[in-house]
Scaffold this motif. Sequence first.
Motif, PDB file in Angstrom:
ATOM      1  N   UNK A  25       0.812  -1.224   0.000  1.00  0.00           N
ATOM      2  CA  UNK A  25       0.000   0.000   0.000  1.00  0.00           C
ATOM      3  C   UNK A  25       0.845   1.273   0.000  1.00  0.00           C
ATOM      4  N   UNK A  26       2.189   1.169  -0.006  1.00  0.00           N
ATOM      5  CA  UNK A  26       3.041   2.360  -0.056  1.00  0.00           C
ATOM      6  C   UNK A  26       3.150   3.093   1.263  1.00  0.00           C
ATOM      7  N   UNK A  27       2.733   2.476   2.351  1.00  0.00           N
ATOM      8  CA  UNK A  27       2.813   3.138   3.652  1.00  0.00           C
ATOM      9  C   UNK A  27       4.255   3.055   4.178  1.00  0.00           C
ATOM     10  N   UNK A  28       4.801   4.208   4.583  1.00  0.00           N
ATOM     11  CA  UNK A  28       6.181   4.302   5.060  1.00  0.00           C
ATOM     12  C   UNK A  28       6.187   4.732   6.517  1.00  0.00           C
ATOM     13  N   UNK A  29       6.833   3.915   7.345  1.00  0.00           N
ATOM     14  CA  UNK A  29       7.099   4.318   8.730  1.00  0.00           C
ATOM     15  C   UNK A  29       8.609   4.478   8.843  1.00  0.00           C
ATOM     16  N   UNK A  30       9.041   5.525   9.599  1.00  0.00           N
ATOM     17  CA  UNK A  30      10.472   5.807   9.608  1.00  0.00           C
ATOM     18  C   UNK A  30      10.868   6.516  10.888  1.00  0.00           C
ATOM     19  N   UNK A  31      12.153   6.509  11.126  1.00  0.00           N
ATOM     20  CA  UNK A  31      12.725   7.195  12.291  1.00  0.00           C
ATOM     21  C   UNK A  31      14.065   7.795  11.868  1.00  0.00           C
ATOM     22  N   UNK A  32      14.272   9.063  12.206  1.00  0.00           N
ATOM     23  CA  UNK A  32      15.505   9.749  11.819  1.00  0.00           C
ATOM     24  C   UNK A  32      16.308  10.127  13.068  1.00  0.00           C
ATOM     25  N   UNK A  33      17.615   9.817  13.046  1.00  0.00           N
ATOM     26  CA  UNK A  33      18.503  10.141  14.174  1.00  0.00           C
ATOM     27  C   UNK A  33      19.597  11.080  13.684  1.00  0.00           C
ATOM     28  N   UNK A  34      19.246  12.354  13.551  1.00  0.00           N
ATOM     29  CA  UNK A  34      20.225  13.382  13.215  1.00  0.00           C
ATOM     30  C   UNK A  34      20.746  13.342  11.796  1.00  0.00           C
ATOM     31  N   UNK A  35      20.101  12.574  10.899  1.00  0.00           N
ATOM     32  CA  UNK A  35      20.590  12.453   9.526  1.00  0.00           C
ATOM     33  C   UNK A  35      19.875  13.442   8.607  1.00  0.00           C
ATOM     34  N   UNK A  36      20.468  13.655   7.396  1.00  0.00           N
ATOM     35  CA  UNK A  36      19.816  14.499   6.390  1.00  0.00           C
ATOM     36  C   UNK A  36      18.441  13.937   6.044  1.00  0.00           C
ATOM     37  N   UNK A  37      17.459  14.813   5.968  1.00  0.00           N
ATOM     38  CA  UNK A  37      16.116  14.375   5.605  1.00  0.00           C
ATOM     39  C   UNK A  37      16.104  13.867   4.168  1.00  0.00           C
TER      40      UNK A  37
END
Length: 672
Positions: A549-561
Amino acid sequence: MKRMSKKKRFRPFAGRLSRWLMVSLLITMACVAYLVYLLSYSAITALECTRNMNVVDYTNARIENMLSIIEQGASNNLPDIEESLGSEKAMREAMVWYLQLNPAATGVGIALKENYFPKKGRWFELYARRNGDKIEIEQIGSAEHDYLKEVWFRTCIETGKSSWSDAYLDNMGARDVLTTFTQPIRDTHGNIVGVMGADVSLSELQQKMNEVDIDNFVNSWLGNGESESVSDDVRENYLGHSFIIQRDGTFLVHPDMQRILKDNFYKNASQTKAQTDDELVKLIQQGSRGYLVDTNEELAQVEIDKKATYAFFASIERTGWTTVIVVPAKAIDLEGYLVGGVICLVMTIGMIVALIVCYFVVRHSTKPLKRLSVFAGEIAQGNFDAPLPVMKNHDEFQLLCDSFENMQHSLAHYVAELQQTTAARASFMSELRIAHDIQMAMLPKVFPPFPERHDIDIYGCLTPAKAVGGDLFDFYLRDDQLFFCIGDVSGKGVPASLVMAVTRSLFRNISAHISAPNKIMAGLNEALAENNDSCMFVTLFVGVLNLTDGHLVYCNAGHNAPMLIGRDVGLLPCDANLPAGVIADKVFTLQETDIDRETTIFLYTDGLNEAENASHAQFGDQRVKELAASLLQQKQHQPEPLIKAMTDAVNHFVGDAERSDDLTMLAIQLLH
């Protein structure tokens, strides 16, 4: 009586040999003396060229320093100006503060766009200038002083860039001949609403040039001593002068004040018959540094103010102006003739005396040198066991022989150590190459990675700045979900590569049992923060994309968006979390969104946007976005062409400059 035969005069062999030897040596020395004369003249000319270029560079350095101070002060003051746009009082206070902190500035002005303050009329330009120990501020914008039409104002508004203006006569503000450093003023929405200008009087530049004491250079070769003054006759015939011209050739600084902004160096040069004058103008217009030479690579004369002179020049990069020092040709020529002639005369006399005195001494005394020369030849061929010649006398030759013996032992020891060092370095380089191969083998390298699937396209690459690096990316499929990550370890080289390998392994192990990116990140953080004595950390982005379904879950730790390239180009919203490995028990936020089909998720490390060229300018986020938009318009935003285009663009931008950081990119496109 028997006639006696005539007795021939006795001529000793030593005398005849000495006479022929002296004649031969005198002829040889005459040739050598003439050669020395030519070399001395060339050396003196080269020395004068170097000396005058040093004066040019010193002058430019002082001017560049003054302009740099003006620029830095103006840039530091600009935020205060922008914050004070709503209050004329606050603007005045900011201008006073700037002049108090920047004594080199003649004045400072704030010129706002037409009707910015409707109640104050069409023009609003505040100008602050010094009046003794006081600072006066007045509003000088009016129909008589229509700054809206001025080149410096329109150029800054249209380009939105800071720059130095050409020189001009300001009758309203500073009431002086000025050059202005302009920079755009922006409101809180980022719109350009005016121009801030920091002025420098040309009299200040004239003072900087006057502070360069050229008299000292002249006194040094005249032998008068630095403290003595130069006579008018010497100054007229043997001492040059300096001036500054702007891009169009107009004089900005000149000893003759009447010529400033009224006379043009290029125009004067075009009116002479000397072709070298046109060549000089061409070099100056090209921004070159140096002096004019002829086809024999010798200093070439030019005609300036109807005099044969030599010109030395260098551009002031910050403004495009050029500093020129003009020296009368007879000054350098006479110095070369005098020094060369004196050297030749002294050398000739000295050599004749030395030949007579040393003839009998040298022949006998140099025999030990011949034996040492043979020994040195053996050493040069690598025969370090060659026996040293025996010296009968305990003199300098004995000391030289002892030195040769020490050299013999030192060379033998050095060669042995060099062989060991070379072998050790070869072993180290081999191990480093193996480490590089191991690190690259840990990353995905087969693309497309999932040829049996038609709903996903992936491409990635990693280029370390050194043999091994600290960047990483990884991905794999589990239950129709794509688990992927990209990261950048702090530091470079082997330590960073070790942390990179640990991070990649932790990602695989943790994500095999946990599907939530924030939980994966928390596990990574706990493992990296534990016993982290080296205080290394990882900026990391972890995402899980549902291919159904194209659903994206994510987590960012200080990285470039990451960048989303689909309907348009934009950044994926990312929370500001700390990098992994900094603080244990850190809670990381979880974010989610839906990815449209045919949209490419572009992830990269700061080795892309912070790549620097030889001038230390960065590639920048704007170039990345513009290139992505161009590829989207051409429908070339698929992962492989996108990354290859980015790689080509950054390589072209960096050129021959040394890479300062690893370059890693990963692109994921969800297909129909």
